[in-house]
Every structure is written in structure tokens, then in C-alpha cells.
Design an enzyme around this catalytic site. Sequence first.
Site, PDB file in Angstrom:
ATOM      1  N   LYS A 159      -7.246 -48.936 -44.942  1.00  0.00           N
ATOM      2  CA  LYS A 159      -8.171 -49.954 -44.440  1.00  0.00           C
ATOM      3  C   LYS A 159      -8.161 -51.170 -45.359  1.00  0.00           C
ATOM      4  O   LYS A 159      -7.813 -51.065 -46.531  1.00  0.00           O
ATOM      5  CB  LYS A 159      -9.592 -49.380 -44.394  1.00  0.00           C
ATOM      6  N   HIS A 207     -27.563 -46.296 -43.556  1.00  0.00           N
ATOM      7  CA  HIS A 207     -27.026 -45.300 -44.504  1.00  0.00           C
ATOM      8  C   HIS A 207     -28.137 -44.838 -45.454  1.00  0.00           C
ATOM      9  O   HIS A 207     -28.275 -43.657 -45.733  1.00  0.00           O
ATOM     10  CB  HIS A 207     -25.909 -45.903 -45.358  1.00  0.00           C
ATOM     11  N   SER A 254     -21.639 -51.095 -40.658  1.00  0.00           N
ATOM     12  CA  SER A 254     -21.128 -51.990 -41.704  1.00  0.00           C
ATOM     13  C   SER A 254     -20.289 -53.105 -41.081  1.00  0.00           C
ATOM     14  O   SER A 254     -20.332 -54.248 -41.541  1.00  0.00           O
ATOM     15  CB  SER A 254     -20.283 -51.205 -42.703  1.00  0.00           C
ATOM     16  N   ARG A 261     -25.558 -42.130 -34.544  1.00  0.00           N
ATOM     17  CA  ARG A 261     -26.355 -43.240 -34.013  1.00  0.00           C
ATOM     18  C   ARG A 261     -26.516 -43.152 -32.507  1.00  0.00           C
ATOM     19  O   ARG A 261     -27.587 -43.299 -31.968  1.00  0.00           O
ATOM     20  CB  ARG A 261     -25.693 -44.583 -34.359  1.00  0.00           C
TER      21      ARG A 261
HETATM   22  O1  PNS Z   1     -17.868 -44.162 -42.711  1.00  0.00           O
HETATM   23  P1  PNS Z   1     -16.651 -43.601 -42.028  1.00  0.00           P
HETATM   24  O2  PNS Z   1     -15.479 -44.530 -42.231  1.00  0.00           O
HETATM   25  O3  PNS Z   1     -16.897 -43.272 -40.586  1.00  0.00           O
HETATM   26  O4  PNS Z   1     -16.297 -42.212 -42.785  1.00  0.00           O
HETATM   27  C1  PNS Z   1     -15.184 -41.444 -42.408  1.00  0.00           C
HETATM   28  C2  PNS Z   1     -14.906 -40.315 -43.422  1.00  0.00           C
HETATM   29  C3  PNS Z   1     -14.775 -40.877 -44.825  1.00  0.00           C
HETATM   30  C4  PNS Z   1     -16.040 -39.325 -43.388  1.00  0.00           C
HETATM   31  C5  PNS Z   1     -13.591 -39.599 -42.976  1.00  0.00           C
HETATM   32  O5  PNS Z   1     -12.613 -40.571 -42.715  1.00  0.00           O
HETATM   33  C6  PNS Z   1     -13.050 -38.618 -44.002  1.00  0.00           C
HETATM   34  O6  PNS Z   1     -13.657 -37.630 -44.297  1.00  0.00           O
HETATM   35  N1  PNS Z   1     -11.861 -38.927 -44.561  1.00  0.00           N
HETATM   36  C7  PNS Z   1     -11.219 -38.118 -45.571  1.00  0.00           C
HETATM   37  C8  PNS Z   1      -9.921 -37.522 -45.050  1.00  0.00           C
HETATM   38  C9  PNS Z   1     -10.177 -36.217 -44.312  1.00  0.00           C
HETATM   39  O7  PNS Z   1     -10.683 -35.272 -44.861  1.00  0.00           O
HETATM   40  N2  PNS Z   1      -9.793 -36.195 -43.020  1.00  0.00           N
HETATM   41  C10 PNS Z   1      -9.907 -35.009 -42.210  1.00  0.00           C
HETATM   42  C11 PNS Z   1     -11.217 -34.938 -41.469  1.00  0.00           C
HETATM   43  S1  PNS Z   1     -10.960 -35.433 -39.826  1.00  0.00           S
END
Ligand code: PNS
Length: 160
Positions: free
Chosen positions: A41, A17, A128, A90
Amino acid sequence: MKVGIYPGSFDPVTKGHLDIIERSSKMVDRLIVAVLNNNAKSPLFSVKERVNMLKEVTKEIDNVVIDSFSGLLVDYAEKNHANIIVRGLRAVTDFEYELQMAQTNRIMDNNVDTIFLTTSLQYAYLSSSIVKEVAINNGDVSKFVPEYVVEQIQKKLNIS
Ligand code: PNS
């Protein structure tokens, strides 16, 4: 002013990150690293702890700010006048999920574009979840996360 958002769970922030933060912060005037506040989560660290760790490990980078958000990312982006979302890629396994998110976000708000940075090769395997699994089983995670995060993991898991 070009504002970018690097969203994620960051539970906890890894060297992978940090690599994305360092590189993408050079592409925008201001980079907001935004921790998702997601009740669904069950994280190891609270949002506040994750924000604090991110603040500590990015304190040398002037144009980076750390925040948390809940709800839709595009709404948060609009509120913060950001039109660039940064994500790290990745491996090919990340691609489908990332493409789906980027396209969904763009359909919801066509002022927002997602840019993908390929993770530096030495961190391509890192996540993570893997860090947590190694740490929970008493493994050394100092190659995977910054020193400050190693200390916070040890505290959290009561390892000395
Ligand atoms: O590190 P992660 O868990 O892969 O991040 C995921 C994240 C936070 C980028 C994604 O879950 C997110 O943007 N969530 C907010 C809700 C949202 O906007 N969802 C619609 C997009 S599909």
C-alpha cells in the site's frame, strides 16, 4: 492472561478505531493494537508515524500497547500469546471481507478467534480513506479523528 490483538492499517487512527480500542480493552487483560507494515500500500503516514499517533491517543488506557507487525497476523498472534483478534464492523459491506479473514485465520490457527464489535453508530460511516480524502481537499476532519491526529494531518499536508 487474556491477550487480544486489534490489527489494522490505521492510516491514520480515527475516532471509530479509538472507540473499538476503548471498548475491547475492557474485555481483555492486554490489548495489542498492531499496525500492519505493508509494502504493497502507499500510505499517507509511515508505520512509525502511525504507531506514534496511536500511542499518543491511547496513552490514558493502561492495558493497551501499540506495536507494528509484518507477515501473517496469526504468526504475530502466536508470538505474542494472543488468541483473540478484534475487528470493528461498520456495515454489511464490511462483512464479507471480515468473514473471509476471520475464517482464513482460524483455519491457519485454530487457537485464534476473531471477535467483532459493531462500531458505535456515530462512527459507522467513518474510514481512514474518507478522512484522508476530506483532509486532502481542505475539509475539517476534527469530527472524525482525535485532535492530535488533526495536527499530524495538517503537518503532513502542510495545512495551517
Ligand atoms: O485496517 P485494515 O487494512 O482493514 O486491516 C487489515 C489487516 C491488517 C487486519 C489484514 O490485512 C491482515 O491481517 N494482514 C496481515 C496478513 C495476513 O495475516 N493475511 C491473512 C489474513 S486474510
